[in-house]
Design a protein around this motif. Structure first.
Motif: not given
Length: 333
Positions: A148-150, A170-171, A191-192, A284-285
């Protein structure tokens, strides 16, 4: 006071028709000259911008390694440094740096996207089988999982569908990786709020297998003959022949040993996610871009450069395979 017989004098240019035409032509020529000067200034500006970007890369290659700890690879410099850190030393504005980063990741995708990442062909499959057979998993193609990428700039209207278990939009990135941390499959943009099963149903991981276009394989385990490879997955994935999941309640040392070894080998994709985020802090961010195209380009560029680093760090005696029929990073449209 002027007398009655005094006439108002007109401009000598307007008194003669030919002079008026020449005056208009001069104005047009002046406007064209000004426009040309603006084009020259604009082209010079972008040339200077490109020069400064290259200067950043040169500094990372020649100067910074002498005074700082080892840095990430030079192509990832624009992804490694914060935006505001280049403002004072290189006199680049925030918008200029962001636009340069967009052009950089787009160039990486267009030039190397057809080569990294790529689906394994027959030669790759044989290499993966040989690699995993030494670990006790004959027929294994890799391990699969999701990251998950915020998304910090997620619109409020979409926050519900993108909010995941981390209580933030998140993605999802679905990836398949091998022991050497090479990413063979990547699917990004879901979508997360969805789980791994929903992502699997939308990805194209098994399309070649369903269309009978996957590389032909043959191997035998415990007297049983198989004609397709498999992936190591966790318990949420469906009970398909292409997924080997852990046993919930293993009985006996044999099954307990299998569960331990399966969990160890399945951590390859987790290691890939950790290395990817460690090398590229932009992943990471939190994602700070609105448009989906830019986010896809950033993720694709990071995966491409990650695979390039893995290929470059391989031992000299190891064969570097040449891949054909490669595909770009698959994204949700």
């Amino acid at each position: 006071m002027e007398g009655r017989g005094t006439r108002q004098r007109r401009s000598p240019v307007l008194n003669r028709p030919n002079a008026a035409k020449r005056h208009l032509q001069q104005q047009q020529q002046q406007q064209e000259a000004d426009f040309h000067d603006k084009k020259v200034i604009a082209s010079t500006y972008f040339s200077i911008e490109a020069f400064l970007v290259l200067a950043c890369l040169a500094v990372s290659l020649l100067i910074l390694p002498l005074v700082l700890p080892p840095l990430p690879p030079p192509p990832s410099l624009l992804l490694w440094l914060p935006v505001y850190s280049l403002d004072e030393c290189l006199w680049l504005g925030e918008s200029t740096i962001i636009e340069s980063m967009r052009q950089f990741v787009r160039a990486v995708v267009e030039v190397f996207g057809d080569e990294y990442p790529r689906a394994p062909n027959e030669e790759d499959t044989a290499h993966l089988f040989d690699m995993n057979q030494r670990r006790g998993f004959l027929g294994m193609l890799g391990s699969i999982d999701c990251m998950h990428w915020r998304w910090k700039k997620c619109p409020t209207a979409w926050s519900g569908s993108f909010t995941s278990h981390v209580n933030a939009p998140t993605i999802i990135l679905e990836a398949v990786a091998s022991q050497d941390l090479w990413i063979w499959h990547a699917f990004f943009g879901i979508p997360g709020s969805l789980n791994n099963i929903n992502v699997l149903h939308r990805s194209h991981l098994l399309d070649n297998l369903a269309a009978s276009e996957a590389p032909k394989v043959q191997y035998s385990i415990n007297g049983h003959h198989y004609t397709m490879g498999y992936y190591l997955a966790d318990g949420i994935y469906p009970k398909w022949a292409t997924f080997v999941k852990p046993i919930q309640s293993p009985i006996g040392r044999k099954w307990q040993h299998f569960v331990v070894q399966q969990a160890v080998a399945r951590k390859d994709v987790k290691r890939v996610f950790g290395v990817l985020q460690a090398r590229f802090p932009i992943v990471r961010g939190a994602a700070r871009f609105w448009d989906q195209e830019t986010r896809n380009d950033i993720m694709t560029a990071c995966i491409v450069m990650h695979n390039m680093i893995i290929e470059d760090e391989r031992p000299e005696g190891e064969v570097k395979h040449v891949y054909e029929g490669a595909g770009k990073l698959e994204s949700q449209t």
